[in-house]
Design a protein around this motif. Sequence first.
Motif, PDB file in Angstrom:
ATOM      1  N   GLN A 184       0.833  -1.209   0.000  1.00 43.53           N
ATOM      2  CA  GLN A 184       0.000   0.000   0.000  1.00 43.53           C
ATOM      3  C   GLN A 184       0.865   1.256   0.000  1.00 43.53           C
ATOM      4  OE1 GLN A 184      -2.802   0.098   3.222  1.00 43.53           O
ATOM      5  NE2 GLN A 184      -3.458   2.200   2.792  1.00 43.53           N
ATOM      6  N   ASN A 185       1.928   1.261   0.820  1.00 44.02           N
ATOM      7  CA  ASN A 185       2.831   2.418   0.875  1.00 44.02           C
ATOM      8  C   ASN A 185       3.576   2.611  -0.441  1.00 44.02           C
ATOM      9  OD1 ASN A 185       2.107   2.924   3.531  1.00 44.02           O
ATOM     10  ND2 ASN A 185       3.827   1.757   4.391  1.00 44.02           N
ATOM     11  N   ALA A 186       3.994   1.495  -1.053  1.00 48.77           N
ATOM     12  CA  ALA A 186       4.715   1.595  -2.322  1.00 48.77           C
ATOM     13  C   ALA A 186       3.809   2.175  -3.409  1.00 48.77           C
ATOM     14  CB  ALA A 186       5.232   0.225  -2.736  1.00 48.77           C
ATOM     15  N   ARG A 187       2.551   1.746  -3.436  1.00 49.84           N
ATOM     16  CA  ARG A 187       1.620   2.289  -4.425  1.00 49.84           C
ATOM     17  C   ARG A 187       1.341   3.778  -4.179  1.00 49.84           C
ATOM     18  NH1 ARG A 187      -2.669  -2.834  -4.593  1.00 49.84           N
ATOM     19  NH2 ARG A 187      -1.465  -4.114  -6.078  1.00 49.84           N
ATOM     20  N   TYR A 226       4.320   5.761  -5.362  1.00 50.99           N
ATOM     21  CA  TYR A 226       4.317   5.800  -6.831  1.00 50.99           C
ATOM     22  C   TYR A 226       3.285   6.811  -7.342  1.00 50.99           C
ATOM     23  CZ  TYR A 226       3.514   4.269 -11.628  1.00 50.99           C
ATOM     24  OH  TYR A 226       3.352   4.233 -12.990  1.00 50.99           O
ATOM     25  N   GLN A 227       2.127   6.854  -6.690  1.00 48.62           N
ATOM     26  CA  GLN A 227       1.085   7.800  -7.083  1.00 48.62           C
ATOM     27  C   GLN A 227       1.531   9.241  -6.843  1.00 48.62           C
ATOM     28  OE1 GLN A 227      -1.537   6.898  -8.616  1.00 48.62           O
ATOM     29  NE2 GLN A 227      -3.086   8.522  -8.428  1.00 48.62           N
ATOM     30  N   ILE A 228       2.202   9.496  -5.740  1.00 51.25           N
ATOM     31  CA  ILE A 228       2.674  10.851  -5.436  1.00 51.25           C
ATOM     32  C   ILE A 228       3.708  11.315  -6.460  1.00 51.25           C
ATOM     33  CG2 ILE A 228       3.997  12.218  -3.763  1.00 51.25           C
ATOM     34  CD1 ILE A 228       2.631  10.607  -1.553  1.00 51.25           C
ATOM     35  N   ILE A 229       4.635  10.418  -6.808  1.00 48.76           N
ATOM     36  CA  ILE A 229       5.669  10.780  -7.780  1.00 48.76           C
ATOM     37  C   ILE A 229       5.049  11.003  -9.157  1.00 48.76           C
ATOM     38  CG2 ILE A 229       7.715   9.925  -8.988  1.00 48.76           C
ATOM     39  CD1 ILE A 229       8.519   8.531  -6.393  1.00 48.76           C
ATOM     40  N   ARG A 230       4.023  10.237  -9.499  1.00 52.65           N
ATOM     41  CA  ARG A 230       3.452  10.302 -10.843  1.00 52.65           C
ATOM     42  C   ARG A 230       2.523  11.510 -11.015  1.00 52.65           C
ATOM     43  NH1 ARG A 230      -0.840   8.258 -13.827  1.00 52.65           N
ATOM     44  NH2 ARG A 230      -1.862   7.513 -11.928  1.00 52.65           N
ATOM     45  N   VAL A 231       1.637  11.766 -10.021  1.00 44.63           N
ATOM     46  CA  VAL A 231       0.653  12.835 -10.183  1.00 44.63           C
ATOM     47  C   VAL A 231       0.734  13.898  -9.102  1.00 44.63           C
ATOM     48  CG1 VAL A 231      -0.950  11.329 -11.391  1.00 44.63           C
ATOM     49  CG2 VAL A 231      -1.125  11.568  -8.904  1.00 44.63           C
ATOM     50  N   GLY A 232       1.579  13.690  -8.084  1.00 48.26           N
ATOM     51  CA  GLY A 232       1.765  14.729  -7.077  1.00 48.26           C
ATOM     52  C   GLY A 232       1.054  14.496  -5.782  1.00 48.26           C
ATOM     53  N   SER A 233       0.139  13.548  -5.715  1.00 49.49           N
ATOM     54  CA  SER A 233      -0.567  13.291  -4.460  1.00 49.49           C
ATOM     55  C   SER A 233      -1.155  11.891  -4.489  1.00 49.49           C
ATOM     56  CB  SER A 233      -1.679  14.318  -4.243  1.00 49.49           C
ATOM     57  OG  SER A 233      -2.666  14.190  -5.237  1.00 49.49           O
ATOM     58  N   ALA A 234      -1.369  11.364  -3.273  1.00 47.99           N
ATOM     59  CA  ALA A 234      -2.031  10.074  -3.160  1.00 47.99           C
ATOM     60  C   ALA A 234      -3.531  10.268  -3.337  1.00 47.99           C
ATOM     61  CB  ALA A 234      -1.717   9.433  -1.811  1.00 47.99           C
ATOM     62  N   GLY A 235      -4.212   9.248  -3.755  1.00 46.84           N
ATOM     63  CA  GLY A 235      -5.627   9.380  -4.053  1.00 46.84           C
ATOM     64  C   GLY A 235      -6.464   9.801  -2.859  1.00 46.84           C
ATOM     65  N   GLY A 236      -6.121   9.393  -1.672  1.00 47.95           N
ATOM     66  CA  GLY A 236      -6.929   9.715  -0.507  1.00 47.95           C
ATOM     67  C   GLY A 236      -6.440  10.907   0.265  1.00 47.95           C
ATOM     68  N   SER A 237      -5.492  11.666  -0.269  1.00 47.93           N
ATOM     69  CA  SER A 237      -4.943  12.809   0.453  1.00 47.93           C
ATOM     70  C   SER A 237      -5.942  13.962   0.478  1.00 47.93           C
ATOM     71  CB  SER A 237      -3.636  13.277  -0.202  1.00 47.93           C
ATOM     72  OG  SER A 237      -3.142  14.420   0.441  1.00 47.93           O
ATOM     73  N   ALA A 238      -6.115  14.577   1.666  1.00 51.39           N
ATOM     74  CA  ALA A 238      -7.076  15.688   1.808  1.00 51.39           C
ATOM     75  C   ALA A 238      -6.540  16.961   1.172  1.00 51.39           C
ATOM     76  CB  ALA A 238      -7.386  15.916   3.286  1.00 51.39           C
ATOM     77  N   THR A 239      -5.254  17.208   1.277  1.00 54.98           N
ATOM     78  CA  THR A 239      -4.642  18.409   0.689  1.00 54.98           C
ATOM     79  C   THR A 239      -3.476  17.976  -0.183  1.00 54.98           C
ATOM     80  OG1 THR A 239      -3.230  18.652   2.647  1.00 54.98           O
ATOM     81  CG2 THR A 239      -5.297  19.878   2.622  1.00 54.98           C
ATOM     82  N   ALA A 240      -3.677  17.987  -1.467  1.00 53.30           N
ATOM     83  CA  ALA A 240      -2.641  17.542  -2.391  1.00 53.30           C
ATOM     84  C   ALA A 240      -1.520  18.557  -2.464  1.00 53.30           C
ATOM     85  CB  ALA A 240      -3.249  17.325  -3.779  1.00 53.30           C
ATOM     86  N   ASN A 241      -0.287  18.053  -2.663  1.00 52.33           N
ATOM     87  CA  ASN A 241       0.863  18.949  -2.805  1.00 52.33           C
ATOM     88  C   ASN A 241       0.774  19.807  -4.055  1.00 52.33           C
ATOM     89  OD1 ASN A 241       2.073  18.064  -0.455  1.00 52.33           O
ATOM     90  ND2 ASN A 241       3.266  16.468  -1.477  1.00 52.33           N
ATOM     91  N   THR A 242      -0.022  19.369  -5.011  1.00 50.43           N
ATOM     92  CA  THR A 242      -0.153  20.126  -6.255  1.00 50.43           C
ATOM     93  C   THR A 242      -1.050  21.343  -6.095  1.00 50.43           C
ATOM     94  OG1 THR A 242      -1.941  18.621  -6.895  1.00 50.43           O
ATOM     95  CG2 THR A 242       0.273  18.126  -7.716  1.00 50.43           C
ATOM     96  N   ASN A 243      -1.797  21.423  -5.017  1.00 52.12           N
ATOM     97  CA  ASN A 243      -2.663  22.573  -4.754  1.00 52.12           C
ATOM     98  C   ASN A 243      -1.905  23.594  -3.908  1.00 52.12           C
ATOM     99  OD1 ASN A 243      -4.790  21.366  -6.119  1.00 52.12           O
ATOM    100  ND2 ASN A 243      -5.636  20.426  -4.272  1.00 52.12           N
TER     101      ASN A 243
END
Length: 382
Positions: free
Chosen positions: A153-156, A159-176
């Motif tokens: 789960q952590n590896a996925r 990978y999601q953060i590196i690819r799109v900037g945030s994990a799917g369940g993150s409340a405040t994405a780094n891209t915002n």
Amino acid sequence: MNKVLKYILIGILVLGALWAAAFFIKSNSKSAITYETNNPFKANVEKKTVATGKVVPEDEVEIKPQISGIIDEIFLKEGDMVKAGDLIAKIKVVPNEQSLNQAKGRVRNAEIALNNTKTEYDRNKVLFDKGVISSQDFNTQQLRYDQAKLELQNARSDYQIIRVGSAGGSATANTNIRATVSGTILEIPVKEGDQVIQSNNFNDGTTIATIADLSIMIFEGKVDEGEVGKLKLGMPLEISLGAINDKKFDATLRFIAPKGIEESGAVQFKIEGDVTVEDDFLIRAGYSANASLVLERKDSVLVIPEALLQFDRKTDKPYVEVAVGPVEEQKFERKDVEVGISDGVNVEIVSGITQEDKVKVWNKTEPIKKGDEDEEDTAEDN
């Protein structure tokens, strides 16, 4: 006959000389200047200095990204009011190929490890149900299985953060990019499509926006070293802005620099003052301003206009000329005076004359009359 002609010529020459002399005297004669007098009087005198500078917000906050990428969209503009948490911009991540490949490899390794651990877990569960192995051995295997699932789960997520900037369940994405304080957006130095760098220990990062509270302003200026010693914290300041005419703002001196800076051969000291901002006026950041400081004040002292002072050519000491007898006689005598502070218009008289003395207005000039101008022009033409 020759004698008569001779006398006639002499008479003509004499008359010509008299006429020329009369014309010269008339054209160059000036009426005698009648000097007026002024009496010393009581007044309040303030010695002021003016510090030039500007008015700026007390705190300016630079908003920087926590991830590198490209500005995808900007939602606000300069001058907008924001509150802490408001969305300013959004970043589109351009992942690093090497980091993305490493993250993808970590996911694959975690999947392989999970499959292997699940096989062991299923086999040990059958043995545990039959009573072949102890509960301790089964619990150890179940712990390994749970850890393998968490690692995947952590590896996925990574990978999601590196690819799109945030994990799917993150409340405040780094891209915002959001405002961290409330205030006014002073500047947005980037535009859509610009590449930005994240803030880290080795780089300040790209500034996305600058935010400040324009209701809390300070004056920043400089004073000369000859006057800084007379300043004290808490002194009142009177601020005038070049952009706002006929309006003065009150301020309080809050900071005097302990170290001066040499500029053009003179040592200047930085000062700061808290400015009282009224709701009726919008003070923009960076307005040029002058601060008037009262260095010394004396109330109800004997003063004369500073223009009445004269200075001795040898000693450079001040003196005035005082009328002796009636002013109509135009008789004056010199009196040395001791002066105090001056506000540029009136100067304090410490000693030398009294309020009853009539001080000569020595530098008054008589205006040129129209008739005199015409006569001078005629003489020049001749």
